[in-house]
Scaffold this motif. Structure first.
Motif, PDB file in Angstrom:
ATOM      1  N   VAL A   1      24.279  12.153  25.929  1.00  0.00           N
ATOM      2  CA  VAL A   1      25.528  11.794  26.603  1.00  0.00           C
ATOM      3  C   VAL A   1      26.659  12.627  26.018  1.00  0.00           C
ATOM      4  O   VAL A   1      26.594  13.095  24.879  1.00  0.00           O
ATOM      5  N   LEU A   2      27.713  12.825  26.811  1.00  0.00           N
ATOM      6  CA  LEU A   2      28.821  13.657  26.340  1.00  0.00           C
ATOM      7  C   LEU A   2      29.459  13.065  25.092  1.00  0.00           C
ATOM      8  O   LEU A   2      29.765  13.784  24.144  1.00  0.00           O
ATOM      9  N   LEU A   3      29.690  11.747  25.109  1.00  0.00           N
ATOM     10  CA  LEU A   3      30.250  11.049  23.955  1.00  0.00           C
ATOM     11  C   LEU A   3      29.662   9.655  23.893  1.00  0.00           C
ATOM     12  O   LEU A   3      29.486   9.007  24.927  1.00  0.00           O
ATOM     13  N   LEU A   4      29.391   9.173  22.690  1.00  0.00           N
ATOM     14  CA  LEU A   4      28.941   7.797  22.529  1.00  0.00           C
ATOM     15  C   LEU A   4      30.138   6.873  22.718  1.00  0.00           C
ATOM     16  O   LEU A   4      31.185   7.051  22.098  1.00  0.00           O
ATOM     17  N   SER A   5      29.982   5.878  23.571  1.00  0.00           N
ATOM     18  CA  SER A   5      31.074   4.936  23.796  1.00  0.00           C
ATOM     19  C   SER A   5      30.503   3.527  23.832  1.00  0.00           C
ATOM     20  O   SER A   5      30.108   3.007  22.783  1.00  0.00           O
TER      21      SER A   5
END
Length: 245
Positions: free
Chosen positions: A184-188
């Motif tokens: 994923v682009l960023l963990l959120s």
């Protein structure tokens, strides 16, 4: 002869339980309180719409800064690309947003072009900084490039509405688009065996909600102006003193 004694004991226990429940129900529950801003001379040059837009912008930027801190905590490798600490990176991004400066890693791009670059799978810079900066820049651009609003300022309701949809699209990309390594682009947000963490979704939802409310309120600007005018006329006639002699 023991039965009356047992019955009395059970009655006492029952009354104690009721008293405890009553005490718990009567205990005050503290969940914070509404925080208003201090009065300032600038408000004299603001209509109701101007004030709503100004407060909405302040709160939306605050939400983005909160999300930046949370994203950095979940993605520490991002701030390490350009800064010595998480706090330093946050400060630099905030300064760039509030001073309306360009962000170097975005190659001079702004608003939706900057967002597209920040969310590109092959973007190699600090993605948290680029994403938060471009999101804030897009929202400010939708407001006519301003963060504080006065009587001479106009707001385009469709641009505000479009900004809300852009945030929704960006959140979807964060969760579904994959980077060059397949992650994923960023963990959120996180949903797993250890529980659910949807705090990112809630904060993004607040931004979308504020933008949608402002867009709808802006479309009613001229109608409300007419209604307020009529109300003032009617109020003036009803509030006049009556002769007594």
């Amino acid at each position: 002869m023991k039965q009356p004694h047992c019955a009395g004991l059970w009655l006492c226990l029952f009354l104690c339980v009721l008293a405890g429940c009553s005490t718990m129900n009567d205990a005050p529950t503290t969940r914070g309180e509404v925080q208003g801003t201090s009065a300032s001379g600038n408000e004299m040059g603001q209509s109701d719409l101007n004030r709503v837009a100004t407060l909405g912008m302040r709160d939306n930027l605050h939400s983005l800064y909160l999300l930046m801190d949370k994203l950095y905590r979940r993605n520490p490798a991002e701030w390490k690309k350009t800064a010595a600490s998480r706090e330093e990176s946050i400060r630099r991004v905030r300064d760039a947003i509030e001073l309306r400066q360009s962000w170097p890693a975005l190659q001079g791009q702004h608003d939706i072009r900057a967002m597209s670059l920040a969310l590109a799978p092959d973007f190699s810079g600090d993605r948290v900084a680029a994403f938060i900066y471009s999101s804030a820049d897009m929202i400010i651009t939708a407001h006519g490039g301003k963060t504080e609003f006065f009587l001479t300022d106009g707001i385009d309701a469709q641009h505000i509405y479009n900004a809300a949809r852009n945030i929704e699209i960006a959140v979807w990309m964060l969760s579904n688009r994959r980077n060059a390594n397949g992650g994923v682009l960023l963990l959120s947000d996180e949903i797993g065996a250890n529980g659910r963490n949807l705090s990112f979704e809630r904060e993004f939802g607040k931004i979308v909600g504020r933008l949608d409310l402002l867009a709808e309120f802006t479309t009613e600007k001229y109608r409300r102006a007419g209604i307020n005018y009529v109300q003032n006329i009617l109020g003036a006639s009803f509030l006049q003193f009556l002769p007594v002699r």
